[in-house]
Design an enzyme around this catalytic site. Structure first.
Site, PDB file in Angstrom:
ATOM      1  N   LYS A 203       0.865  -1.175   0.000  1.00 35.48           N
ATOM      2  CA  LYS A 203       0.000   0.000   0.000  1.00 35.48           C
ATOM      3  C   LYS A 203       0.900   1.222   0.000  1.00 35.48           C
ATOM      4  O   LYS A 203       1.723   1.405   0.899  1.00 35.48           O
ATOM      5  CB  LYS A 203      -0.897   0.004   1.223  1.00 35.48           C
ATOM      6  CG  LYS A 203      -1.727   1.278   1.290  1.00 35.48           C
ATOM      7  CD  LYS A 203      -2.921   1.125   2.163  1.00 35.48           C
ATOM      8  CE  LYS A 203      -3.712   2.419   2.190  1.00 35.48           C
ATOM      9  NZ  LYS A 203      -4.854   2.334   3.085  1.00 35.48           N
ATOM     10  N   LYS A 257      -2.084  -1.524  -3.877  1.00 38.30           N
ATOM     11  CA  LYS A 257      -2.946  -0.340  -3.844  1.00 38.30           C
ATOM     12  C   LYS A 257      -2.105   0.924  -3.881  1.00 38.30           C
ATOM     13  O   LYS A 257      -1.142   0.995  -3.117  1.00 38.30           O
ATOM     14  CB  LYS A 257      -3.756  -0.397  -2.548  1.00 38.30           C
ATOM     15  CG  LYS A 257      -4.660   0.786  -2.321  1.00 38.30           C
ATOM     16  CD  LYS A 257      -5.352   0.627  -0.989  1.00 38.30           C
ATOM     17  CE  LYS A 257      -6.233   1.820  -0.715  1.00 38.30           C
ATOM     18  NZ  LYS A 257      -6.837   1.762   0.593  1.00 38.30           N
TER      19      LYS A 257
HETATM   20  C1  PBG Z   1      -6.846   3.707   4.890  1.00 36.48           C
HETATM   21  C2  PBG Z   1      -7.555   3.539   3.608  1.00 36.48           C
HETATM   22  C3  PBG Z   1      -7.312   4.279   2.463  1.00 36.48           C
HETATM   23  C4  PBG Z   1      -8.206   3.840   1.505  1.00 36.48           C
HETATM   24  C5  PBG Z   1      -8.952   2.799   2.050  1.00 36.48           C
HETATM   25  N1  PBG Z   1      -8.539   2.634   3.379  1.00 36.48           N
HETATM   26  C6  PBG Z   1      -6.283   5.286   2.160  1.00 36.48           C
HETATM   27  C7  PBG Z   1      -6.053   6.396   3.066  1.00 36.48           C
HETATM   28  O1  PBG Z   1      -6.943   7.181   3.374  1.00 36.48           O
HETATM   29  O2  PBG Z   1      -4.913   6.555   3.447  1.00 36.48           O
HETATM   30  C8  PBG Z   1      -8.292   4.409   0.129  1.00 36.48           C
HETATM   31  C9  PBG Z   1      -9.328   3.866  -0.755  1.00 36.48           C
HETATM   32  C10 PBG Z   1      -9.545   4.678  -1.977  1.00 36.48           C
HETATM   33  O3  PBG Z   1      -8.908   5.711  -2.201  1.00 36.48           O
HETATM   34  O4  PBG Z   1     -10.389   4.252  -2.759  1.00 36.48           O
HETATM   35  N2  PBG Z   1      -6.909   2.648   5.750  1.00 36.48           N
END
Ligand code: PBG
Length: 334
Positions: A203, A257
């Site tokens: 991530k 991601k």
């Molecule tokens: C954090 C989280 C994020 C997303 C899902 N869970 C990123 C963040 O805010 O740092 C992003 C999902 C998206 O952008 O579609 N746990």
């Protein structure tokens, strides 16, 4: 000396296999199917609410009483699984994100509601604290530092609570060290040996999460950034190291991601480990495509299907995508 094309290619002509659709179908290497879709949904507090999101055209936030309808829709469309996120009431957020382990929090309620409405749809919950902290970080913040081990303790409790409520797969999107093994142990100790874990393995500290932050109400909260726990977008070998650890710790699936800018990472992880590998086509990717569609720069169905097929080509087994219901409809009608 000017050679003919056949002299240059030795008579090999790649275009022969591209002449007709039937021929292209025969040599097509990758195919997107409804089986590849995971649908991330957004919850909100209250009753009877379905509210459109300003930053994600076509996407709504639903209150728990309305999420069953969406779950049924997923079931009817043949979408295998739903991933749940929520915009938690501000007064429930604090420094440690303790609401994540409150037994009746919105994620727990939604999990039960979805299970009830659509028992054949898999539910993927997430243990990250960002929905529940008043600073928007994914972990517990102490003296300006996201503390790893204390956060992991909370994640483990959240994982058990979510599994108790009916989650089928518990995911971990906060990138704390050692969390996959700790969560596995906690689930096992609680008798949840059959509940899977999905590691957000690679991530990245990405700008593509912008619209999601509005969707879950963390956009105004976040102080600083997440670079001390998410990966540097410049790194690739590091993703292999992360994957090795997550797999050794017992993860059932790994994930990359964001998605499209990181297809090389998906490819590397799939090739190296052969594990079930998911991709997350994140909110910024969704909104960029939709902005292009709204401006008439690109064709909606065509670019969406192309983007998802490219995930398959890169090696993804499934894709979390906000386009899931739309795509399932197209696939089912084609
Ligand atoms: C954090 C989280 C994020 C997303 C899902 N869970 C990123 C963040 O805010 O740092 C992003 C999902 C998206 O952008 O579609 N746990």
């Amino acid at each position: 000396m000017k050679r003919t094309v056949d002299e240059i290619t030795g008579g090999r002509r790649m275009r022969r296999n591209r002449r007709f659709e039937w021929n292209r179908r025969l040599v097509r290497e990758n195919r997107l199917s409804t089986d590849d879709l995971i649908w991330p949904v957004f919850l909100c507090e209250g009753k009877g609410i379905s509210e459109p999101l300003g930053t994600m055209p076509g996407i709504e936030r639903h209150s728990v009483d309305k999420i069953g309808v969406q779950a049924k829709r997923a079931q009817e469309l043949g979408i295998p699984a739903i991933a749940i996120f929520a915009n938690v009431a501000m007064e429930k957020r604090n420094q440690t994100g303790s609401e994540v382990i409150s037994p009746d929090n919105i994620i727990i309620q939604a999990t039960k509601a979805i299970k009830d409405a659509a028992p054949d749809v898999g539910i993927i919950t997430d243990v990250a604290l960002d929905l529940f902290t008043d600073h928007g970080h994914d972990g517990i913040l102490r003296d300006g530092i996201i503390v790893n081990d204390e956060t992991v303790e909370t994640l483990c409790k959240a994982a058990v609570l979510q599994a108790d409520a009916g989650a089928d797969i518990v995911s971990a999107s906060e990138m704390m060290d050692g969390r996959m093994g700790a969560i596995r142990d906690a689930l096992n100790d609680a008798g949840h040996v059959d509940i899977g874990t999905l590691a957000y393995t690679a991530k990245y500290a990405s700008g593509y999460y912008g619209p999601y932050r509005e969707a879950v109400g963390t956009d105004g909260l976040l102080k600083g950034d997440k670079r001390t726990y998410f990966m540097d977008p410049a790194n690739s070998d590091e993703a292999l190291y992360e994957a090795q650890l997550d797999i050794a710790e017992g993860s059932d699936m790994i994930m990359v991601k964001p998605g499209m800018p990181y297809l090389d990472i998906i490819y590397r992880l799939k090739t190296e480990f052969g594990m079930p590998t998911f991709a997350y086509q994140v909110s910024g990717e969704y909104s960029m495509i939709m902005a292009g569609v709204e401006k008439g720069f690109v064709e909606e169905q065509r670019v969406i299907m192309e983007s998802l097929t490219c995930f398959k080509r890169a090696g993804a087994d499934a894709v979390l995508t906000y386009f899931a219901p739309r795509v399932a409809e197209w696939l089912n009608n084609s």
